[in-house]
Structures are given as structure tokens and as C-alpha cells.
Write a protein that holds these residues in place. Sequence first.
Motif, PDB file in Angstrom:
ATOM      1  N   ARG A 160      50.508  38.045  37.647  1.00 39.03           N
ATOM      2  CA  ARG A 160      49.545  39.190  37.535  1.00 39.03           C
ATOM      3  C   ARG A 160      49.155  39.879  36.323  1.00 39.03           C
ATOM      4  NH1 ARG A 160      51.245  43.054  41.734  1.00 39.03           N
ATOM      5  NH2 ARG A 160      52.038  44.545  40.220  1.00 39.03           N
ATOM      6  N   ASP A 218      42.983  43.567  38.826  1.00 35.68           N
ATOM      7  CA  ASP A 218      44.162  42.900  38.369  1.00 35.68           C
ATOM      8  C   ASP A 218      43.734  41.291  38.352  1.00 35.68           C
ATOM      9  OD1 ASP A 218      45.620  45.058  38.481  1.00 35.68           O
ATOM     10  OD2 ASP A 218      46.603  44.452  40.147  1.00 35.68           O
ATOM     11  N   GLN A 219      44.223  40.534  37.209  1.00 32.92           N
ATOM     12  CA  GLN A 219      43.732  39.151  37.245  1.00 32.92           C
ATOM     13  C   GLN A 219      44.904  38.352  37.457  1.00 32.92           C
ATOM     14  OE1 GLN A 219      40.952  37.812  34.308  1.00 32.92           O
ATOM     15  NE2 GLN A 219      40.320  39.997  33.609  1.00 32.92           N
ATOM     16  N   PRO A 242      42.951  30.386  35.552  1.00 34.26           N
ATOM     17  CA  PRO A 242      42.781  31.594  36.443  1.00 34.26           C
ATOM     18  C   PRO A 242      42.942  31.169  37.852  1.00 34.26           C
ATOM     19  CG  PRO A 242      40.605  30.709  35.817  1.00 34.26           C
ATOM     20  CD  PRO A 242      41.846  29.971  34.834  1.00 34.26           C
ATOM     21  N   ASP A 300      41.974  32.179  40.805  1.00 35.22           N
ATOM     22  CA  ASP A 300      40.876  31.925  41.627  1.00 35.22           C
ATOM     23  C   ASP A 300      40.037  30.893  41.440  1.00 35.22           C
ATOM     24  OD1 ASP A 300      39.965  32.958  39.320  1.00 35.22           O
ATOM     25  OD2 ASP A 300      38.969  34.666  40.021  1.00 35.22           O
ATOM     26  N   CYS A 308      42.486  39.477  28.793  1.00 31.53           N
ATOM     27  CA  CYS A 308      42.809  40.676  29.487  1.00 31.53           C
ATOM     28  C   CYS A 308      44.193  41.122  28.789  1.00 31.53           C
ATOM     29  CB  CYS A 308      42.735  40.471  31.062  1.00 31.53           C
ATOM     30  SG  CYS A 308      43.834  39.099  31.389  1.00 31.53           S
TER      31      CYS A 308
END
Length: 630
Positions: free
Chosen positions: A114, A124-125, A151, A153, A197
Motif C-alpha cells: 500500500r 491509497d494505491q 497496479p 487493480d 505517488c
Amino acid sequence: MFNRQQRMWIFMVLILGDCCRIIRFDRAGAVATQKFNYKTNGATLIEFFWRYAKWSASTRGHDPTAERIPPGSALAEQMQARVKKDKVMTERKDYACRLFEESLDMRWYWWKLRVEPDGKEGEDQFFVIGKPNFQAPGVVGRGTRGYVALPADNIADGKFCYLKDAWRVVGPDIDKEGTILEHLNKHNVMYIPTLACHGDVGDPIQQVTHTDALWEELNRRNEIEEGKVGEDIVSPLKKHRHYRIAVKQVGLQMSEFANSRELIKALGCCILAHKKAYEIGVIHRDISAGNVLLYYDAYAEKPLWCGLLNDWELSNKTDSAYPFGRQLDRTGTWQFMSAMTLTTPGELVRVEDELESFFNVLLYFAIRFLHHNCKRVGDFMYAYFDDYSTLDDNYGCGIYKKYCMETGRILLHHTTGSKGGPKDGATISRRKHLEVLTFGWPTPSDPPKPHPLNHIIATILEWTSARYTLAFAGETKLKGDIASVPSPDDSESDSDSSDMDFVIPGYTSTNPSGSTPTAALRASPEALAKRNAELQAAAQQLHGHTAILNIFLEAGQGAHGAWPKDDRTPDQLPKGYQHGEDLTITYPNPPNVSGTMLHGANPSSTASSRKRFAAEVEELEVAGTSKRAK
């Protein structure tokens, strides 16, 4: 455990015969109990194990922001499917997929990490990772690990990015790397990573080191007991905060360059990035082989290979309130720091030092992967990059590097002839001679083709030699007068007047009466002024980036000869060579020229290695002692 797991701290029980200690490690250091006998005082150890068994995973030191991906899980299968999908792309430019595939090592844990947004603005990514692509050695320090990531997702179609997990140093005027990159990206600085990020990880009380605070507390108690209340306590331990940053570009190690021309181009891009950053008030301060990368820019108007100047964590503002260092120690990568920085660690890091570091990076890759006349690369690597000197228990620049910078020549010892005694009535002799390090073409020719790299190296060394000649002269100009010698009439009353009758029986001076050898050899004021102007002009080339960029550009365009298409060799560094490992090694001594040896040292041809680790060297000089961390 720190290497394989996602850890904040680790507990350990050290058994010492009938006694033991309980130790807690974090990235600042370690704190231990007093040694106790677990046979006669077993209750203490039993209570520790009982409490440890009751603790949660995070209390034991496991990072709660990292989720392990079990083999065969849905996430693991998606990661493997992505590799199979992209495996059809086999060109050199598809290295990101190859690096990600290499990271999916079944012998290592895979993780879902995270990244929390800096300032808590945004969501949050999450990223999925495998084995680290880079991992700093040791327990104490930033513990940097780098991963090729996707990523979480969008594993199937998301773009590869690079995620760095580290324990950043917390201190005055020390910015987060993401904050620095954000500033550089805003000003469109070329050839640097683009921030995706970043942010500190997890609980600010939990995800921070505590050993440094314990050190201060214990020493404050000791001072109270010794009646030294009010004295400043300077801790040699640093406070670290867990931090993650993701950038959009995945770089390739510079050691993967195709040929010498590509190496020059990539380093030129990095120097340009340094120039643009410096113009908006940021200086990198850690130019090293690991922080310059190759990058294939597929989104440029004309896709091409270029360089990427990475890792801005140790950079500083040029107008910083702490220009002479925000930490107690010297920060950088030992092998690539300038001779001036290594010799005078308390001085401000200047553009000249950074450009010299770029030169050291160029030499590092060239000596390993290009054709040259150095026959013992391991010896050269030790003498120029790894060696160091000591004075008053402090580390300083190695003799050979300092000699090369001062004289503007990289000399090698070569031996000709064969070993052995009489053979067929003749004696076979061996001769030692000096040669300048020279790079050549893969195929010998008659006459030999000049390699453009030699012009680049010779020109930069001319500039560095001028810089050090002026710097070590004590001022910024040469002096022609030597200290005057008092006449006998001005002598002190307690001096030995019998020196007027001093003779060496059997020898008479050949100098004319009243003259000295130095008087005839001393340069005229006009000659000194001319030489001083030449040195000033040469040294001035390192005060900015333009001159070195011009040299790289002109050479790359063929102004100093054609470039070989394929002059890369297999790595010439001896197999198993380790930076920082002690061994006895023979290295090429520089000539014993008066005034060029650091601290008056007189090296022998065989010396005990005194290598520094390739990771950042941070020399702690606290309470009059020198220590090494990280």
C-alpha cells in the motif's frame, strides 16, 4: 529476515552459553537487555516468549501495510498471466516485462503493498511485486528495496512502474524524494523519473525507528547521574520513517548499454538533467553507477534510448539553511564521490564535485565493459574506486584516485618480458613501465584507430587537474616565491653560528657563489601569470555543465573520430569481486611524485584492501570517534 520479509523491526534472542540477551533491531540500530543467566533466571526468558506468542503480527514487527500473496492465489495467477501475455515481446526495449518476470521467483515472497498519498489527500494505491530488483545490504540504514510493480487493480493491462520501499532519514530540511521529484516535474526537468505517488507508510508512531530515541534517553540518564546536565547530546543514530514512492518509468541498469556511444549519450542525458535541476535550485549529491539508468522512451516523437538520473533522495536545495550538511556524516556512494569531497568531507558539495562523479561513473563502466590496455581490472577497481586512506582515525580519499585527479593522468604499471631464468644461453628479463589508460577499437588496426572516448577522458582530466592544482596550492593562484631564508645577521642569538664553517670533506659546491639551485629553476612572474591563467581557464570549465555537455555532444557527433558500432565486451571485473570485502591485492602504484601522495603515504605494490561498501557510505564522527554505518 529484513531482506525477505516486510518488517518494521525484529526481535532476537542471542544465546551465550548459559546466558542470553534479548535484542530488538530496527533500521536505526539495536537495543539489547543486560546479559542474564536463563538457567537460574528462566522466568525472564519464559515471560518474553509468552508475551511474544500473545502479540499481534504488527507488534512482533510485521508491516501491516504489506499483504503477502500466497502461491496459487488469484493475485498470483494474474501476475503470472501478465508475464505470459507479454512474453511475446522479446525486443530489447521490452525489458520492463523481462524484469517483472525475473521478479516472480517462487523462492521469494510476493506482496501487495500500500502506498498512502502524501498529505493524506487522495486514495491509497496498491501495487503487486515479487523479488526486489534492487536491495541495499545491511540492517542499519535506509534499507532501500526497489521493485518492478503493477497496479493491483489492473494487473492485466496496467503499465509497469517502479516502486521504492525505504526508511527515509528524518531531519531538518530533508525533503521526501517524492516532494523533490514533484518540484522537478513541475519545472519540466528532462531525463528524470515522473512521480506517480508517494507517502509515509502507516502509523506515524509505529512505522518509525525507536532505537535512536532510546539511545538519547539512556545517555541523558547517564549524564544526569554524572552531573553533566545541560550539555548537548549528539546521537550517532538517525531517526528513520518508513516511506514508499512509485514512479512511472522503469529504468534499465546502465551496465546494459549496447556500445560506448550509447553510454556517452545516456550519461549526457543525465548531466543535462543535473544541469536543469541545478538551475531551479536542486543539487543531486549522489551521482553513482546505480543512480544513472538507461530508459527507452517509447512516447517521444522519435522513440529512442536515453539516460535517466534517478534517486533524488539525498539531494539538497542550493539555498538550503544547512548547506554544509544536514546530517552528522558524509553521504554519498564512496566509489564515485569526488577526491575533494573524500579529502575534505565537511566542505560543501559543488557542481565540480558532481561532474567529477559523472566522470567516475563513465570510467567505472568503461573499464569494465570496453576495450582498453588495463590488464588487471580488479586491481584497478580496488585502487581507484574502493581504496581509502586514514588520518587521525578519519577516512579519506584513496591515494590512486587523488593522484589521477591531481596529475590529470591515469597511469598503469605494465610489465613486459617473460618470467624465468637462463634459457638457451640467454637471460629473459622483465621490464616495468608506465602507460596511460587508453581505450581502443575491438579490432586492432595499423595504424590504430583513435577512440573518441580517449579525448573525453583526457579533456575532463585536464580540467580536474587544474582544479586540484589551484585548490591544493592554498589559494586560487600559483605562487612563484619560496619562503625567504634569514641571513646570518638576522639569526636568533641561540642559533648555531658554526654552520658558516660547515663543510663536507672531499666535496666542493659547483654552484656560483651566492646562488642556489632553486633560483635558476624558479619561474618568472610572467610565466607564472600565464600558467595561472591557463589553470584558471581549465578549472572554470567545471564550474558549470556547458563545457562537459559540449564535449559529450561533439564527441558523439564524430568530431573526434568515428565510434565503433559494437565495442562492448563481457564484464572484465573478476568473478566474485565484492566491494567492501577485505583481501590482499596487487594494484598499480602511481609514481612516487613528491606532494601527490595523500597524507604523505608511501604505498607498496601489495597492500591490504581497505574497501568501502558500494552502498552509501556514511561516516559517523561523533565524540571524536569515526564509525561506519549503512
